[in-house]
Design an enzyme around this catalytic site. Structure first.
Site, PDB file in Angstrom:
ATOM      1  CG  ASN A 184      -1.979  -1.252   1.353  1.00 14.42           C
ATOM      2  OD1 ASN A 184      -1.689  -2.081   2.161  1.00 14.42           O
ATOM      3  ND2 ASN A 184      -2.768  -1.264   0.356  1.00 14.42           N
TER       4      ASN A 184
ATOM      5  CB  ILE B  70       0.427   5.793   2.946  1.00 12.15           C
ATOM      6  CG1 ILE B  70       1.861   6.104   3.535  1.00 12.15           C
ATOM      7  CG2 ILE B  70      -0.372   4.792   3.647  1.00 12.15           C
ATOM      8  CD1 ILE B  70       2.028   6.771   4.901  1.00 12.15           C
ATOM      9  CB  CYS B  71      -3.240   3.407  -0.570  1.00 13.86           C
ATOM     10  SG  CYS B  71      -4.724   3.199  -0.904  1.00 13.86           S
ATOM     11  CG  LEU B  72      -4.526   4.190   6.431  1.00 10.49           C
ATOM     12  CD1 LEU B  72      -4.653   2.567   6.333  1.00 10.49           C
ATOM     13  CD2 LEU B  72      -3.742   4.612   7.641  1.00 10.49           C
TER      14      LEU B  72
ATOM     15  CG  LEU C 195      -0.637   3.169  -3.537  1.00 14.57           C
ATOM     16  CD1 LEU C 195      -0.074   3.970  -2.657  1.00 14.57           C
ATOM     17  CD2 LEU C 195      -1.046   3.934  -4.823  1.00 14.57           C
TER      18      LEU C 195
END
Lengths: 180, 856
Positions: free
Chosen positions: A109, A116-118, A151
């Site tokens: 991620n 960051i993919c959160l 990602l």
């Protein structure tokens, strides 16, 4: 005899500043952002969570912090230390901070520039979150990546299929950034 | 070549001064030709006329020369000065005129004076006047100078001076005698006068350059004695000192001085050197006068003097007096003496002297400024002097420089108590305000003081207690120990009103406005009033620290048994105006807590079930309810409260929770007060004490025991689960109250009868003993707070170093000061010490001057 009355009401951890009474009215007031961040810092200092810590990067800008996460046990990141950069917007906590990994990290991620993919840093953000909760979420993300929206596709695949290779890539990519 | 040239020049110079050619008293002999009469009287001119032209000419040459030589001989032998002199009188008595002045001499003189017309043919002629001058010169050097130096080594200065003058006068007589003889030869009055003048000038030049150090010394002493006695007459009775009185007193020395000047003038000692000496002495006499008359005199020496001198009306006390003195006494004398010397004193000179005098007075005042400050307000006159004269930036700079130096030396040393420093500071604020309302001067001198005050931990406490003290309640002695002044100022309505004007930057109607002083700093802002309290508070470091200290003190006072908090409210109001409401919000809440709890306590106490103890005494119970967040942190030191009290506590707390929903009470057991009633075998004791003291004595309460109760330290400690040092303090307290007794091995017994006490017990030592643990306890309380603070600070340091990387000490401190709410109270040294501890514990490491968290 003297006694102290302790307020038990409205002790929600997210808004400790409310104890002071009159402030924390919504609004892009830099004073209140600073105040809020100061309170958060104090809280981080008074009750530190294991494995995470954060601190303002310089003494003149409260809106920019550096954070440290230690890789959780029993994950490929055990024993590694990751640095992150927090940039707080001026309407914080009504908008999420921008968080980037400064330490190169191999994670499904996180892309190669550290983004960051959160969800809680995007659309799921609420004012009830704070730096510490973000850090704890990220720490758990290290152990449990969200492979449905990667990602880094390769990492997501390796995570699922070749843990040994994943571990090797993690170790290879990791590089302690120099202090200062 | 250069050498020979130099030699030639030297020779020439020597010649021009010491004319060697004419040094002989006997004239040169002309060439002796055959047939020339030698030395005889000149032949009558008639005889010569018969001769042939050429020999006649030659003969005329001869006879002119002889005539000249004869005349020369006659004159020189007459006016030759005696070659040896032993004492002044041996300069020789002057021969009486009638006997001496005969025809031969007069014709000889006439011949010598004008050789060109009388003996035109004589080839060798000399100037008799220069001969005389030369011999006088030689005589003076060889005979008079040794005499003079002998004189000046004589006994007292007066005598030496007198003898010197006598000697010179005698020499003068001698020299002038010769001159007068010569001068008679002059045909015309004017040339005679001219020659006379020239000789005098020469003579005075010789004498004037012949000052011996002894003579100079003697003259200096005599002159200064005379001048001082004329000019610096003590005005022993300022009321009766009229001009006449002074004149009478100074008449004698004045006459003496003038006489001296006259005689010096006549012997030629009144030249440049004398004038320089006189000027020097006059100058120092002014200094002496100023220092003698005005040092330490800060009020007007003569009140009525002011109205008499309208020009000086704007000047104050000493200054007007000084101007008057310079004009009437000093100037007068100077004019008198100068006139004798043939010099003029211009009016402008006197004005100039006045300026000089005032400059001197000011430098005296500047030196005294510190004492002036100490004596304020009794030294107002001194400040007035300064204010009138310290006008240029240079003088202002001098003033602040000198004052700072004095301050450093006399005030800012460990020997001074903080209180006296603060008191001096208050006086300084006032003095400087009177001196310079613009406050620039004060700002310049107080920096060192402010820095120094920051080192004194008790400074803020003293100021705050001073503010909170009640001037009416305190006795003289006590008020000296506190800054009661502050409270007085605080209660002064004038102070309060003036402050309201502040904030208005431009007051267009202010007719007394003047521009800011030129030496004001960049951020200069004109203060409106002297504002003692404000200046003082701003000197004590940052606002936060002050407020914190204020909070601590006010907390102490609010928790005391005091009933009225008027003074506290007043001070709080003042501070609010200064620092703004938000800064003092906590104190506001504290005040309100106390007021609220009084009301609440009344309600809750009513609801309590009346409780009776074993003996039927009813127990009262009251509390003050504080909002924890707003009070300075108070460490909780719980212990087992005596049962009846604990029951009451519970009831009380329950009552509170009913009134205030969702709140509960946390008891600070050790901070209260209790009234204790003790019944012992031979006496009963009613007293007020601390709650923990009461709890400890309650532990000794055992019904039905006949023998005195006895307990060990550890027993009580376990029973009450009380802090050891609290217990210690309580036990010592009861020992000094003669209720308990230590029977050794930390075992305590109740003294049921006073006569149980062993006679050897010295009460004094026990009293002393009671104080020690108490203060130790206090220190412990603080250290608990400090402990907590250290933990927090450590977390900050760890967070900073973990995330921000290695940092030097200074960097850590700035971060902490910025980021810790309420600021970091540590100094660099304290942090250094703390970090050193952590380094030795292995929690941080110091690498290349920077601290960092060691890698695992």
């Amino acid at each position: 005899m003297n006694a102290m009355a302790e307020e038990n009401a409205n002790a929600a951890p997210a808004i400790p500043a409310s104890k002071q009474g009159n402030n924390t009215r919504p609004g892009p007031d830099s004073q209140s952002v600073t105040k809020r961040l100061q309170t958060e810092l104090m809280q981080l200092m008074m009750s530190p969570a294991p494995g995470v810590s954060a601190f303002p990067t310089s003494d003149d800008n409260m809106l920019s912090w550096t954070a440290t996460i230690e890789g959780p046990e029993d994950t490929p990141y055990t024993g590694l230390t990751m640095k992150l950069a927090f940039e707080f917007p001026s309407n914080y906590p009504y908008a999420p901070p921008t968080v980037l990994f400064k330490t190169p990290i191999y994670h499904p991620n996180v892309d190669f520039s550290g983004r960051i993919c959160l969800d809680i840093l995007k659309d799921k953000w609420t004012a009830a979150y704070n730096t510490q909760t973000v850090l704890l979420s990220l720490q758990s993300l290290l152990g449990e990546p969200n492979n449905s929206s990667p990602l880094n596709g390769e990492a997501a695949e390796l995570w699922d299929n070749d843990p040994a290779e994943f571990q090797r890539k993690v170790t290879a990519r990791h590089k302690d950034i120099d202090d200062e | 070549m250069a050498v020979s040239k130099f030699r030639a020049r030297k020779h020439k110079v020597l010649h021009s001064v010491f004319d060697a050619e004419i040094s002989q008293p006997t004239p040169l002999l002309p060439s002796t030709e055959p047939g020339e009469p030698f030395g005889g009287p000149p032949p009558p001119p008639s005889a010569l006329a018969t001769d042939a032209a050429a020999p006649r000419l030659h003969e005329g040459l001869m006879s002119d020369q002889v005539q000249w030589d004869r005349a020369w001989h006659v004159v020189t032998s007459r006016i030759q000065l005696p070659s040896s002199v032993a004492i002044e009188d041996s300069f020789g008595t002057l021969a009486s005129e009638s006997q001496d002045y005969d025809d031969v001499f007069s014709s000889a003189v006439a011949l010598l004076v004008d050789p060109r017309s009388t003996v035109p043919l004589a080839p060798h002629t000399d100037d008799i006047l220069s001969w005389h001058t030369h011999q006088v010169r030689q005589h003076f050097v060889n005979h008079v100078l040794p005499l003079l130096s002998a004189c000046s080594s004589q006994g007292s200065h007066d005598q030496a001076l007198l003898a010197s003058i006598r000697t010179l006068e005698a020499a003068h007589r001698q020299y002038l005698y010769g001159l007068s003889l010569i001068v008679r030869g002059y045909a015309s009055e004017s040339s005679a006068h001219h020659a006379m003048l020239r000789f005098r000038r020469d003579l005075h030049a010789i004498i004037g350059s012949s000052w011996t150090s002894g003579l100079q010394n003697a003259l200096r002493q005599v002159l200064s004695r005379l001048i001082v006695s004329i000019v610096c007459v003590d005005d022993a009775h300022p009321g009766s000192s009229t001009g006449l009185d002074q004149d009478e007193r100074t008449a004698v020395p004045r006459a003496e001085l003038l006489e001296l000047v006259d005689s010096l003038q006549s012997v030629g000692l009144a030249g440049e050197k004398f004038q320089a000496l006189l000027a020097e002495i006059m100058d120092s006499s002014m200094q002496t006068h100023i220092y003698k008359t005005y040092s330490g005199v800060w009020s007007e020496p003569r009140g009525e003097g002011l109205s008499a001198v309208p020009a000086a009306a704007m000047l104050t006390g000493c200054m007007a007096d000084l101007r008057e003195w310079i004009e009437n006494r000093y100037g007068q004398l100077a004019v008198l003496v100068f006139n004798r010397l043939g010099l003029q004193v211009k009016y402008g000179d006197v004005e100039c002297w006045k300026d000089i005098g005032i400059g001197r007075l000011v430098s005296l005042r500047i030196q005294e400024l510190f004492d002036i400050v100490l004596r304020w307000p009794h030294s107002k006159g001194g400040v007035d002097d300064l204010r009138a004269a310290v006008t240029t930036p240079e003088r202002r700079l001098q003033l602040t420089d000198v004052f700072s130096a004095t301050l450093q030396k006399r005030l800012l040393n460990p020997g001074r108590s903080t209180l006296s420093i603060l008191q001096t500071y208050v006086s300084m604020i006032r003095t400087f305000h009177a001196l310079d309302p613009s406050k620039v001067l004060l700002d310049r001198v107080v920096q060192a003081l402010q820095l120094y005050l920051c080192q004194r931990d008790d400074a803020i406490r003293i100021v705050v207690t001073g503010l909170l003290s009640n001037p009416k309640d305190l006795s003289e002695e006590e008020s000296e120990k506190r800054l009661v002044e502050l409270a007085t100022i605080l209660n002064d309505p004038a102070q309060q009103q003036r402050r309201q004007i502040e904030g208005d930057d431009a007051d267009w109607n202010d007719m007394s406005w003047i521009p800011d002083p030129v030496d004001a700093g960049v951020n200069y802002k004109r203060p409106k009033n002297e504002d003692v309290i404000g200046t003082l508070i701003s000197a004590l470091g940052s606002q936060e620290i002050f407020i914190k200290e204020f909070q601590a003190i006010i907390a102490e006072r609010l928790l005391s048994s005091q009933t009225s908090y008027q003074q506290e409210l007043k001070v709080l109001g003042l501070l609010k105006r200064r620092f703004g409401e938000p800064a003092l919000q906590n104190c506001d809440v504290m005040m309100k807590d106390i007021q609220d709890s009084r009301r609440l306590d009344a309600i809750l106490a009513q609801r309590l079930e009346p409780t009776l103890d074993a003996d039927g005494h009813s127990l009262g119970f009251h509390s003050k309810i504080l909002s924890r967040l707003f009070w300075p942190s108070m460490p909780k030191e719980p212990f087992v409260v005596p049962k009846p009290v604990a029951a009451l506590q519970e009831q009380y707390a329950a009552g509170f929770e009913r009134v205030k929903n969702a709140r509960k009470l946390n008891w600070l057991d050790h901070l209260g007060l209790a009234t204790v009633h003790l019944e012992l075998e031979d006496r009963t004791i009613d007293m007020e004490c601390k709650t923990y003291e009461a709890a400890v004595i309650f532990a000794f309460d055992q019904e039905g025991e006949t023998a005195p109760v006895q307990k060990t330290f550890d027993e009580i400690w376990l029973q009450l689960t009380i802090e050891e040092d609290l217990l210690d303090a309580a036990l010592t307290f009861w020992q000094t109250q003669k209720v308990l007794k230590d029977i050794g091995d930390r075992t305590y017994i109740v003294m049921e009868r006073l006569d149980d006490e062993s006679p050897g017990d010295d009460p004094d030592t026990t009293v002393d003993g009671s104080r020690q643990p108490a203060s130790a306890r206090k220190a412990k309380g603080i250290s608990a707070q400090e402990q907590q603070r250290q933990t927090v600070y450590w977390q900050f340091v760890v967070g900073m170093l973990t995330n921000g990387g290695p940092k030097p000490l200074a960097g850590i401190l700035t971060m902490m000061k910025m980021l810790i709410p309420g600021g970091c109270t540590w100094t660099s040294e304290e942090l250094q010490q703390f970090m050193n501890e952590k380094v030795s514990e292995g929690n941080v490491e110091l690498v290349g001057g920077k601290y960092r968290i060691p890698k695992k």
